[in-house]
Design an enzyme around this catalytic site. Structure first.
Site, PDB file in Angstrom:
ATOM      1  N   ASP A   1       1.168  -1.572   0.251  1.00 37.33           N
ATOM      2  CA  ASP A   1      -0.460  -0.289  -0.072  1.00 37.33           C
ATOM      3  C   ASP A   1       0.843   1.395   0.063  1.00 37.33           C
ATOM      4  OD1 ASP A   1      -2.660  -1.975   0.183  1.00 37.33           O
ATOM      5  OD2 ASP A   1      -1.962  -1.569   2.531  1.00 37.33           O
TER       6      ASP A   1
ATOM      7  N   GLU B   1     -11.721   1.034  -2.064  1.00 41.62           N
ATOM      8  CA  GLU B   1     -10.746   1.320  -1.029  1.00 41.62           C
ATOM      9  C   GLU B   1      -9.952   2.301  -1.544  1.00 41.62           C
ATOM     10  OE1 GLU B   1      -9.806  -2.549   0.399  1.00 41.62           O
ATOM     11  OE2 GLU B   1      -8.559  -3.359  -1.361  1.00 41.62           O
TER      12      GLU B   1
END
Length: 512
Positions: free
Chosen positions: A25, A194
């Site tokens: 991420d 997301e």
């Protein structure tokens, strides 16, 4: 060849991934001519790694922003599906800022004047369960500040939705109750939206956000003239005809030369989420185009920047002065009254005390395993070990640690004599078992080796004075739920009282 994986091909081009390890991420920011990157660290400590690059290709690890995961007591044991999820890194008002969502506690932020700190204590900006992937925006045009975050269904029952707030300029208070900016249930074919990253560009509010799942999804871009919406959407990066599955969730950055680039991850099983660099430009309608017409590139010219030394995050370690390098993390928060002083400063290597624990049978339960990322798809790692203990059951070794684990090392036998042992545990197993028969280890010394080949298949061997000899069967490394398999060093002893001896690790090396 004893060097790290490097993406720089030395001829003005690079190959993907630019970070061939589990930097999950990623988010990136430029300050002057320097680029900084952070990534998820979940429940490991220290957390929030900080990497530096001038050219977005050659990266070095410069430290961590979070000494321990808060609330500290909740992370006294390994929690690989909790903690620091998908942080956002920004620079505003002369300070670096990192926001992240902890799915069990809420949105937190820290800040610092300099990248190497000191960083502020974590501030819980939005308490509650299910808030993840938080990103701030300071609008330089209006002076307003904003926050956007996603939702974890496992904690809240909500997913596929992005929520936005107005925020105080100091990043400490949310100024409203929040509103849904994007409900992807209303967008045909979109699911698991997301990882939002919030920007201001060309008169629009932009939200770069992935959807479709970690291994199979795509990168979306949303834009609106007003922060509250409505937002229009477009898919701007997907696998297409390439072998780069699920290319998404990362950060857009504009270099000092005015070029736009996008860093994102690719999920690769036991190796974790490796980081790719994609060129980016804007089309005639003002939408971002990432990669080669929306598909990932395998190689490309490097970003325009002064020539940089070829570099990658460190793997090797000589443990100078008895301390470990920045590439190592503990599997949970150090516990001051139990094992903060597990390692003793020494001139000859990393000396770990064999800590007594009732969980010595299962490395997955131990907070005091020192771990680092696997550095490439294929590599060999070695370390020298000496066991200085005659306590029966005291042991130390080199491990591959995930949902299943396997290790090779030294253990003191019933008579205190050190022996070489090789053990493993399957994902569903509650205790380790022998992977090979034990053998004598003269002087309590061994050179330990793990050879990793494609598919994260691990072959273990050791040299106890008569050359390397293979041990056991091939072990297939497996990830934890959100975390790659990790390389680990440890020293333990059975539950009891009093000192149980030490283990000395020296000359940790990875070769490719």
């Amino acid at each position: 060849m004893n060097r790290p994986w490097t993406a720089d091909l030395g001829n003005g081009t690079y190959r993907n991934p630019v970070l061939n390890a589990d930097w999950s991420d990623p988010d990136v920011v430029r300050v002057g001519a320097d680029h900084y990157l952070t990534a998820s660290s979940f429940g490991r400590a220290p957390g929030l790694p900080l990497l530096h690059s001038r050219d977005l290709v050659n990266w070095t690890l410069v430290g961590h922003a979070l000494d321990r995961v808060e609330p500290a007591a909740d992370f006294a044991r390994p929690r690989h599906d909790a903690g620091v999820w998908a942080p956002s890194l920004r620079h505003h008002a002369g300070r670096f800022w990192i926001f992240w969502g902890d799915p069990d506690h809420g949105v937190q932020q820290i800040n610092a004047e300099h990248i190497d700190g000191p960083w502020s204590a974590p501030h819980l900006l939005k308490p509650g369960r299910g808030y993840i992937d938080a990103c701030p925006l300071w609008d330089e045009e209006t002076g307003e500040a904003y926050l956007v975050h996603a939702w974890a269904k496992s904690r809240s029952g909500i997913k596929n939705r992005l929520t936005g707030h107005r925020m105080s300029a100091d990043g400490r208070v949310l100024l409203d109750e929040g509103r849904t900016l994007i409900d992807a249930d209303r967008i045909p074919g979109w699911f698991t939206l997301e990882g939002p990253k919030l920007h201001r560009h060309d008169g629009y509010f932009w939200i770069f956000a992935p959807a479709g799942g970690v291994a199979t999804g795509w990168q979306g871009a949303f834009r609106s003239r007003d922060f509250s919406g409505p937002y229009e959407e477009r898919v701007v990066l997907s696998q297409g005809r390439t072998d780069v599955n699920g290319p998404h969730q990362g950060g857009w950055v504009r270099t000092a030369a005015g070029e736009d680039w996008f860093l994102h991850f690719q999920a690769r099983g036991a190796y974790g989420r490796v980081v790719h660099l994609q060129p980016m430009h804007w089309d005639a309608e003002g939408w971002p185009v990432i990669g080669d017409a929306g598909e990932p590139v395998a190689t490309h010219r490097k970003p325009a920047a002064p020539e940089q030394p070829v570099a990658a995050p460190a793997v090797d370690d000589d443990f100078p002065g008895g301390a470990h390098g920045k590439q190592w993390q503990w599997t949970a928060n150090p516990c001051p009254d139990a094992w903060t002083e597990q390692y003793e400063h020494a001139a000859d290597g990393l000396r770990l005390s064999c800590l007594r624990t009732p969980d010595a049978h299962d490395l997955r339960l131990l907070p005091n395993v020192l771990v680092q990322r696997m550095p490439a798809e294929e590599f060999t790692v070695e370390v020298d070990l000496e066991l200085h203990s005659d306590e029966p059951g005291a042991k130390a070794g080199l491990a591959v640690l995930g949902d299943a684990f396997c290790w090779i090392g030294l253990e003191a036998g019933a008579d205190g004599t050190p022996r070489l042992v090789h053990r493993y545990a399957e994902g569903a197993a509650e205790s380790e078992r022998d992977a090979a028969g034990a053998r004598a280890s003269p002087g309590g010394r061994a050179r330990l080796r793990i050879e990793v080949t494609a598919g994260a298949r691990c072959r273990f061997s050791a040299d106890t004075g008569d050359g390397f000899r293979p041990s056991g069967q091939v072990f297939a490394a497996t990830p934890w739920r959100w975390v790659a398999a990790l390389l680990g060093l440890f020293a333990t002893a059975p539950a009891g009282t009093g000192p149980a001896g030490t283990a000395l690790f020296t000359t940790f090396r990875a070769t490719h």
